[in-house]
Design a protein around this motif. Sequence first.
Motif, PDB file in Angstrom:
ATOM      1  N   ASP A  37     -41.298  12.175  33.450  1.00  0.00           N
ATOM      2  CA  ASP A  37     -40.929  10.849  32.965  1.00  0.00           C
ATOM      3  C   ASP A  37     -39.520  10.487  33.411  1.00  0.00           C
ATOM      4  O   ASP A  37     -38.611  11.321  33.399  1.00  0.00           O
ATOM      5  CB  ASP A  37     -41.032  10.778  31.441  1.00  0.00           C
ATOM      6  N   ASN A  38     -39.351   9.231  33.791  1.00  0.00           N
ATOM      7  CA  ASN A  38     -38.056   8.734  34.273  1.00  0.00           C
ATOM      8  C   ASN A  38     -36.916   8.966  33.288  1.00  0.00           C
ATOM      9  O   ASN A  38     -35.768   9.127  33.687  1.00  0.00           O
ATOM     10  CB  ASN A  38     -38.143   7.232  34.579  1.00  0.00           C
ATOM     11  N   SER A  39     -37.225   8.984  31.996  1.00  0.00           N
ATOM     12  CA  SER A  39     -36.168   9.108  30.981  1.00  0.00           C
ATOM     13  C   SER A  39     -35.455  10.458  31.025  1.00  0.00           C
ATOM     14  O   SER A  39     -34.378  10.606  30.450  1.00  0.00           O
ATOM     15  CB  SER A  39     -36.740   8.870  29.583  1.00  0.00           C
ATOM     16  N   LEU A  40     -36.021  11.441  31.711  1.00  0.00           N
ATOM     17  CA  LEU A  40     -35.392  12.764  31.798  1.00  0.00           C
ATOM     18  C   LEU A  40     -34.467  12.893  33.012  1.00  0.00           C
ATOM     19  O   LEU A  40     -33.893  13.950  33.240  1.00  0.00           O
ATOM     20  CB  LEU A  40     -36.460  13.860  31.823  1.00  0.00           C
ATOM     21  N   SER A  41     -34.317  11.821  33.762  1.00  0.00           N
ATOM     22  CA  SER A  41     -33.403  11.831  34.911  1.00  0.00           C
ATOM     23  C   SER A  41     -32.055  11.235  34.515  1.00  0.00           C
ATOM     24  O   SER A  41     -31.988  10.324  33.690  1.00  0.00           O
ATOM     25  CB  SER A  41     -33.985  11.006  36.065  1.00  0.00           C
ATOM     26  N   GLY A  42     -30.992  11.764  35.098  1.00  0.00           N
ATOM     27  CA  GLY A  42     -29.662  11.211  34.886  1.00  0.00           C
ATOM     28  C   GLY A  42     -29.021  11.560  33.550  1.00  0.00           C
ATOM     29  O   GLY A  42     -28.037  10.936  33.161  1.00  0.00           O
ATOM     30  N   LEU A  43     -29.548  12.561  32.856  1.00  0.00           N
ATOM     31  CA  LEU A  43     -28.966  12.975  31.581  1.00  0.00           C
ATOM     32  C   LEU A  43     -27.778  13.900  31.809  1.00  0.00           C
ATOM     33  O   LEU A  43     -27.647  14.500  32.868  1.00  0.00           O
ATOM     34  CB  LEU A  43     -30.030  13.694  30.731  1.00  0.00           C
ATOM     35  N   ASP A  44     -26.925  14.047  30.794  1.00  0.00           N
ATOM     36  CA  ASP A  44     -25.787  14.959  30.922  1.00  0.00           C
ATOM     37  C   ASP A  44     -26.234  16.417  30.861  1.00  0.00           C
ATOM     38  O   ASP A  44     -25.772  17.256  31.623  1.00  0.00           O
ATOM     39  CB  ASP A  44     -24.718  14.668  29.868  1.00  0.00           C
ATOM     40  N   THR A  45     -27.168  16.731  29.966  1.00  0.00           N
ATOM     41  CA  THR A  45     -27.683  18.092  29.796  1.00  0.00           C
ATOM     42  C   THR A  45     -29.176  18.013  29.488  1.00  0.00           C
ATOM     43  O   THR A  45     -29.617  17.096  28.797  1.00  0.00           O
ATOM     44  CB  THR A  45     -26.973  18.810  28.627  1.00  0.00           C
ATOM     45  N   MET A  80     -29.496  23.341  31.329  1.00  0.00           N
ATOM     46  CA  MET A  80     -28.934  22.990  32.639  1.00  0.00           C
ATOM     47  C   MET A  80     -28.164  21.683  32.540  1.00  0.00           C
ATOM     48  O   MET A  80     -28.508  20.819  31.730  1.00  0.00           O
ATOM     49  CB  MET A  80     -30.036  22.782  33.680  1.00  0.00           C
ATOM     50  N   LYS A  81     -27.155  21.551  33.385  1.00  0.00           N
ATOM     51  CA  LYS A  81     -26.529  20.239  33.540  1.00  0.00           C
ATOM     52  C   LYS A  81     -27.603  19.295  34.068  1.00  0.00           C
ATOM     53  O   LYS A  81     -28.451  19.698  34.873  1.00  0.00           O
ATOM     54  CB  LYS A  81     -25.353  20.298  34.511  1.00  0.00           C
ATOM     55  N   GLY A  82     -27.549  18.069  33.619  1.00  0.00           N
ATOM     56  CA  GLY A  82     -28.558  17.095  34.034  1.00  0.00           C
ATOM     57  C   GLY A  82     -28.659  16.935  35.541  1.00  0.00           C
ATOM     58  O   GLY A  82     -29.758  16.827  36.089  1.00  0.00           O
ATOM     59  N   SER A  83     -27.527  16.946  36.223  1.00  0.00           N
ATOM     60  CA  SER A  83     -27.556  16.795  37.686  1.00  0.00           C
ATOM     61  C   SER A  83     -28.263  17.977  38.341  1.00  0.00           C
ATOM     62  O   SER A  83     -28.971  17.810  39.342  1.00  0.00           O
ATOM     63  CB  SER A  83     -26.138  16.626  38.239  1.00  0.00           C
ATOM     64  N   ASP A  84     -28.093  19.170  37.786  1.00  0.00           N
ATOM     65  CA  ASP A  84     -28.793  20.345  38.319  1.00  0.00           C
ATOM     66  C   ASP A  84     -30.286  20.269  38.004  1.00  0.00           C
ATOM     67  O   ASP A  84     -31.125  20.627  38.840  1.00  0.00           O
ATOM     68  CB  ASP A  84     -28.187  21.638  37.767  1.00  0.00           C
ATOM     69  N   PHE A  85     -30.632  19.798  36.805  1.00  0.00           N
ATOM     70  CA  PHE A  85     -32.040  19.615  36.461  1.00  0.00           C
ATOM     71  C   PHE A  85     -32.684  18.590  37.393  1.00  0.00           C
ATOM     72  O   PHE A  85     -33.805  18.783  37.863  1.00  0.00           O
ATOM     73  CB  PHE A  85     -32.179  19.178  34.999  1.00  0.00           C
ATOM     74  N   ASP A  86     -31.969  17.503  37.682  1.00  0.00           N
ATOM     75  CA  ASP A  86     -32.489  16.493  38.602  1.00  0.00           C
ATOM     76  C   ASP A  86     -32.774  17.116  39.973  1.00  0.00           C
ATOM     77  O   ASP A  86     -33.795  16.811  40.599  1.00  0.00           O
ATOM     78  CB  ASP A  86     -31.508  15.328  38.748  1.00  0.00           C
TER      79      ASP A  86
END
Length: 155
Positions: free
Chosen positions: A113-121, A135-141
């Motif tokens: 889901d799009n809502s899980l992109s761009g988060l801080d953590t 994970m940091k959000g950028s690493d998860f992305d």
Amino acid sequence: MTIASRLQHHLDATGLPYGTVDHPYAATASECAQAAHVPGDHLAKSVLIHREAGPMLAVVPSNHQVDLRALQAILHNPLGLAAEEDMDAVFDDCAHGAAPCVGAAYGLPTIIDNSLSGLDTVWFEAGDHKTLVKMKGSDFDRLMRDASHEAICVH
């Protein structure tokens, strides 16, 4: 603290930094978010989807549900929730009901889901009912960059 072997191998192979968070036993993703004191909309849960072409993983926030109608419209295929036995067979290195959201570690096509992109953590199940991966959000992305990204959930 236990990370499923295939998940750990995949995470280590990516070279992306991650940590783990221990919490009291929790049976569902929503209970897990509460037990670990993390926001439910930042905890990614996995839902195994049954389709004619084979199983796939849908990933949504723990406080949401997969919108099967939206997912079916996106995929242009009949689908449904996979049976519990299918979950256990696919995620055979995990505790029952504690499937990680990283489909690539299990050879599964994945839609998130799009809502899980761009988060801080972002947090997600490590493969048992007492451990989360953080994970940091950028690493998860970056971890999920090969997954399809769509609007696939309802609150």
